[in-house]
Motif scaffolding. Structure first.
Motif, short mmCIF file in Angstrom:
data_model
loop_
_atom_site.label_atom_id
_atom_site.label_comp_id
_atom_site.label_asym_id
_atom_site.label_seq_id
_atom_site.Cartn_x
_atom_site.Cartn_y
_atom_site.Cartn_z
N PRO A 217 -78.53 69.20 -44.46
CA PRO A 217 -79.99 69.43 -44.54
C PRO A 217 -80.34 70.49 -45.58
N ARG A 218 -81.41 70.22 -46.32
CA ARG A 218 -81.85 71.10 -47.40
C ARG A 218 -82.13 72.52 -46.94
N GLY A 219 -82.67 72.59 -45.74
CA GLY A 219 -83.06 73.90 -45.20
C GLY A 219 -81.91 74.90 -45.21
N GLN A 220 -80.71 74.38 -45.03
CA GLN A 220 -79.55 75.26 -45.00
C GLN A 220 -79.31 75.93 -46.35
N SER A 221 -79.46 75.13 -47.42
CA SER A 221 -79.27 75.71 -48.75
C SER A 221 -80.32 76.77 -48.99
N GLU A 222 -81.56 76.42 -48.63
CA GLU A 222 -82.65 77.37 -48.86
C GLU A 222 -82.41 78.65 -48.09
N ALA A 223 -82.00 78.48 -46.84
CA ALA A 223 -81.75 79.66 -46.00
C ALA A 223 -80.63 80.52 -46.59
N ALA A 224 -79.56 79.84 -47.03
CA ALA A 224 -78.41 80.57 -47.58
C ALA A 224 -78.80 81.34 -48.82
N LEU A 225 -79.57 80.70 -49.69
CA LEU A 225 -79.99 81.37 -50.92
C LEU A 225 -80.90 82.55 -50.58
N ALA A 226 -81.76 82.32 -49.56
CA ALA A 226 -82.67 83.39 -49.16
C ALA A 226 -81.90 84.59 -48.62
N LEU A 227 -80.75 84.29 -47.98
CA LEU A 227 -79.92 85.37 -47.44
C LEU A 227 -79.18 86.12 -48.53
N GLY A 228 -79.28 85.62 -49.80
CA GLY A 228 -78.66 86.32 -50.91
C GLY A 228 -77.29 85.81 -51.29
N LEU A 229 -76.90 84.64 -50.76
CA LEU A 229 -75.62 84.06 -51.17
C LEU A 229 -75.72 83.56 -52.61
N THR A 230 -74.63 83.68 -53.36
CA THR A 230 -74.64 83.11 -54.70
C THR A 230 -74.46 81.60 -54.58
N ARG A 231 -74.67 80.87 -55.70
CA ARG A 231 -74.54 79.41 -55.68
C ARG A 231 -73.12 79.00 -55.28
N VAL A 232 -72.16 79.78 -55.81
CA VAL A 232 -70.76 79.45 -55.51
C VAL A 232 -70.49 79.66 -54.03
N GLN A 233 -70.99 80.76 -53.52
CA GLN A 233 -70.81 81.04 -52.09
C GLN A 233 -71.50 79.99 -51.23
#
Ligand SMILES: N[C@@H](CCC(=O)N[C@@H](CS)C(=O)NCC(=O)O)C(=O)O
Lengths: 323, 337
Positions: A217-233
């Motif tokens: 689900p897309r929401g997970q990517s958005e959440a992860a990026l919002a949490l400050g994870l890098t793209r690789v992470q």
């Protein structure tokens, strides 16, 4: 509850018995018909000398060896091309699948074009094209190109030093009277088959990988990026573990298709299992037996793959839970 | 998978039981002879641009159709590649296989087939590029040799070079086209098959025929002839004697042009063959002029040879072993008597 299970088991047992009976009936009728027509049958030919040579073989094979050993050499040749092609197609397919999700428009377009082209051209056509391009372009065996000391490229293939040979240590390819002699050779048949299978299957692998990643689900990517994870992470910690679970089963399916598609080898002169079995069939006349053997081998390969797939699935599930 | 067609043919075994003694009736009922031929070997069986099948093997089909149906045109030609041919006939496809097929023990004794007669005595040879400067097959050490699968060719290759103690690498193709294409692209240093087919390959398929030569060695005996299914002795006899009649016609000097005249000659043997004296046809279940019809359709064996592969053809093959026994060859038909 228990009664229902018992009933279900009973039905399944009945079905299996019916299937076996049908198989047995088919076998009996076929062999009776064959006997009536004066067609010899049986597997005794397997222990007799094959009588034909095999052009390239991983296993040492001579025409005086048994037909069974010839078939083994054929199977070894199938695996010799299928396993590297599986690795190559998975690697390339994954890169292209990721490329299709890239924010870069050009890359995305190129990857999409690759997938569409390769998937829509019949594999046999691609193999023939590769084969005749490879053999047309390369120089004649007598005028082989020397790439490095004792490494030659020609219509006879890519010849390179290998262990063994007459000295027992190193077998060096040398210029012979009409072609390159000695060493180990990757023939044009092998190269075309390897290339064709890898590139074709990579297109399917790419789609499998893309679909697997998009299923998270897309929401997970958005959440992860919002949490400050890098793209690789994001990719390593969030997407991949979840995507793998939906990628692995169809991926092993692709690997299995690749192995089966390797039987198109007969069209371009690579001595795979089917090619050797066909020759055996024609020399001995035991058509039913040879076809049954081919089917049995592919069935066993399928079962092994299915089992590996299940095992991988369990493992990737566990991995996902851990991370 | 590539074996699928053969697997499908094998499946027919389960359904269709053998039917003895019925081929003649079926051919008559259908008013058509179904003849298995090659996918295209000029001189033996190949379709021209109008779809008409020509060649020695195709003419055998015509002759049998003329003898049985009184019309050489009532033939359906079914092209079969080297691999499919025997399995197809075995499983009930076609009445006759007339397709450069070598008579061997395995094929004759274990495939449920019968070879009828030899229509061409051949041997396996090698085609090589002239610039390799090879003059004998014994110089092919370490050579790569292109060959088609499903042929006797593959095994002869193994046998002969084993006997010579020479190592070669066969490159085996399922399809005829692919095998010659690979050879002419330079992938192999030699191509091997029946010498008669090499003549065709060199003259018709080579980019420049003069750049290639056929080596002098013939490494095997390849007696080629039509094949029928086992279990139908009457049909077996018809095909066999149909061919013998064509050979005997050459011996007696009966030709396509003079067959009608000969019918009213005086030689008892000729009159017998042409059905003007005793009725030899009824012994085979055919009309009395069966042989005359066949000769009228395709000429005698010598005429067939000359037109398709001999001096009146592009292949220009010498009669050699295929001359009549009385002229130093091997063509000898038991008497039609
Ligand atoms: N006489 C040999 C060889 C006959 C044969 O099949 N030759 C090949 C190569 S010339 C051929 O006719 N190929 C044409 C085709 O597959 O249709 C045999 O009976 O096995």
């Amino acid at each position: 509850m228990q009664g229902r299970r018992a009933r279900q088991l009973g039905i399944q047992a009945l079905l299996a018995a019916a299937l076996l009976a049908a198989l047995w009936w088919l076998l009996a009728v076929t062999s009776a018909n064959m006997a009536e027509r004066g067609i010899r049958s049986g597997f005794d030919f397997l222990t007799e000398p094959a009588g034909f040579a095999i052009g390239e073989s991983l296993l040492a094979f001579e025409s005086t060896d048994s037909a069974l050993w010839a078939l083994a050499a054929g199977l070894a040749n199938t695996l010799r091309v299928a396993l590297p092609a599986i690795a190559a197609s998975t690697l390339l397919g994954t890169l292209i699948g990721l490329g299709r999700l890239s924010p870069n428009l050009l890359l995305r377009g190129l990857c999409a074009a690759y997938v569409e082209t390769l998937r829509n051209l019949p594999l046999l056509l691609q193999l023939l094209a590769w084969y005749f391009v490879v053999t047309d372009l390369l120089p004649l065996g007598s005028r082989a190109l020397q790439l490095a000391p004792h490494v030659f490229l020609s219509k006879s293939g890519l010849a390179m030093p290998w262990l063994g040979g007459e000295s027992g240590l190193l077998d060096l390819p040398l210029r012979g009277e009409m072609n390159i002699v000695g060493g180990a050779t990757l023939t044009p048949e092998f190269l075309a088959l390897f290339l064709g299978l890898s590139l074709y299957t990579a297109a399917y692998v790419a789609e499998t990988v893309r679909a697997g990643i998009q299923a998270v689900p897309r929401g997970q990517s958005e959440a992860a990026l919002a949490l400050g994870l890098t793209r690789v992470q994001l990719f390593r910690l969030v997407l991949l573990p979840q995507a793998l679970r939906s990628i692995v089963p169809p991926l092993t399916n692709q690997h299995l298709s690749l192995t089966k598609n390797a039987s198109l080898a007969v069209a371009i002169g690579y001595p795979d299992l089917v090619s050797v079995a066909n020759t055996t069939l024609n020399q001995t006349g035991r058509a039913a037996e040879c076809i049954a053997l081919i089917m049995a081998v592919y069935l066993i390969l399928s079962l092994i793959t299915a089992w590996l797939s299940a095992w991988l699935e369990r493992r990737s599930g566990r991995w996902a839970e851990r991370s | 998978m590539k074996t699928f067609p053969i697997a499908a043919l094998m499946f027919l075994f389960c359904l269709a039981p053998a039917h003895a003694g019925k081929t003649l009736d079926q051919v008559r009922q259908r008013a058509q002879l179904v003849c298995g031929v090659s996918t295209g070997v000029i001189g033996f069986s190949s379709a021209d641009s109008q779809g008409r099948w020509n060649g020695l093997d195709a003419d055998v089909c015509r002759a049998i159709a003329a003898a049985v149906l009184n019309d050489p045109a009532k033939v359906k030609y079914v092209p079969r590649n080297a691999q499919q041919r025997c399995t197809a006939l075995q499983s009930g496809e076609g009445d006759l296989l007339s397709r450069n097929t070598t008579w061997t023990l395995t094929r004759d004794a274990s495939l449920g087939l019968h070879f009828t007669a030899v229509t061409y005595y051949d041997g396996q040879g090698f085609l090589v590029p002239k610039k390799l400067k090879i003059t004998s097959a014994k110089q092919l050490k370490n050579a790569e040799i292109c060959v088609q699968s499903g042929t006797t060719t593959e095994k002869n290759l193994g046998d002969w070079f084993k006997a010579q103690g020479i190592k070669v690498k066969p490159v085996v193709f399922e399809k005829f086209e692919a095998s010659i294409k690979a050879f002419f692209s330079g992938r192999c240093q030699a191509y091997t098959t029946d010498a008669s087919a090499l003549a065709f390959i060199r003259s018709k398929e080579a980019p420049k025929p003069d750049d290639y030569i056929v080596l002098p060695e013939l490494i095997s005996k390849e007696p080629l002839g039509p094949v029928v299914r086992r279990g139908d002795d009457e049909w077996f006899a018809i095909v066999k004697w149909g061919i013998f009649a064509l050979i005997e016609a050459e011996e007696y000097g009966i030709t396509q042009a003079n067959v009608e005249q000969m019918k009213s000659g005086t030689d008892p043997a000729i009159l017998r063959l042409l059905g003007s004296a005793e009725d030899s046809g009824k012994l085979l279940g055919l009309e009395r002029d069966w042989a005359a019809r066949a000769i009228k359709a395709v000429g005698n064996y010598g005429e067939m040879f000359q037109r398709n592969v001999g001096s009146a053809s592009p292949l220009q093959l010498p009669r050699g072993l295929n001359a009549l026994w009385s002229k130093g060859g091997l063509m000898y038909a038991p008497p039609v008597r």
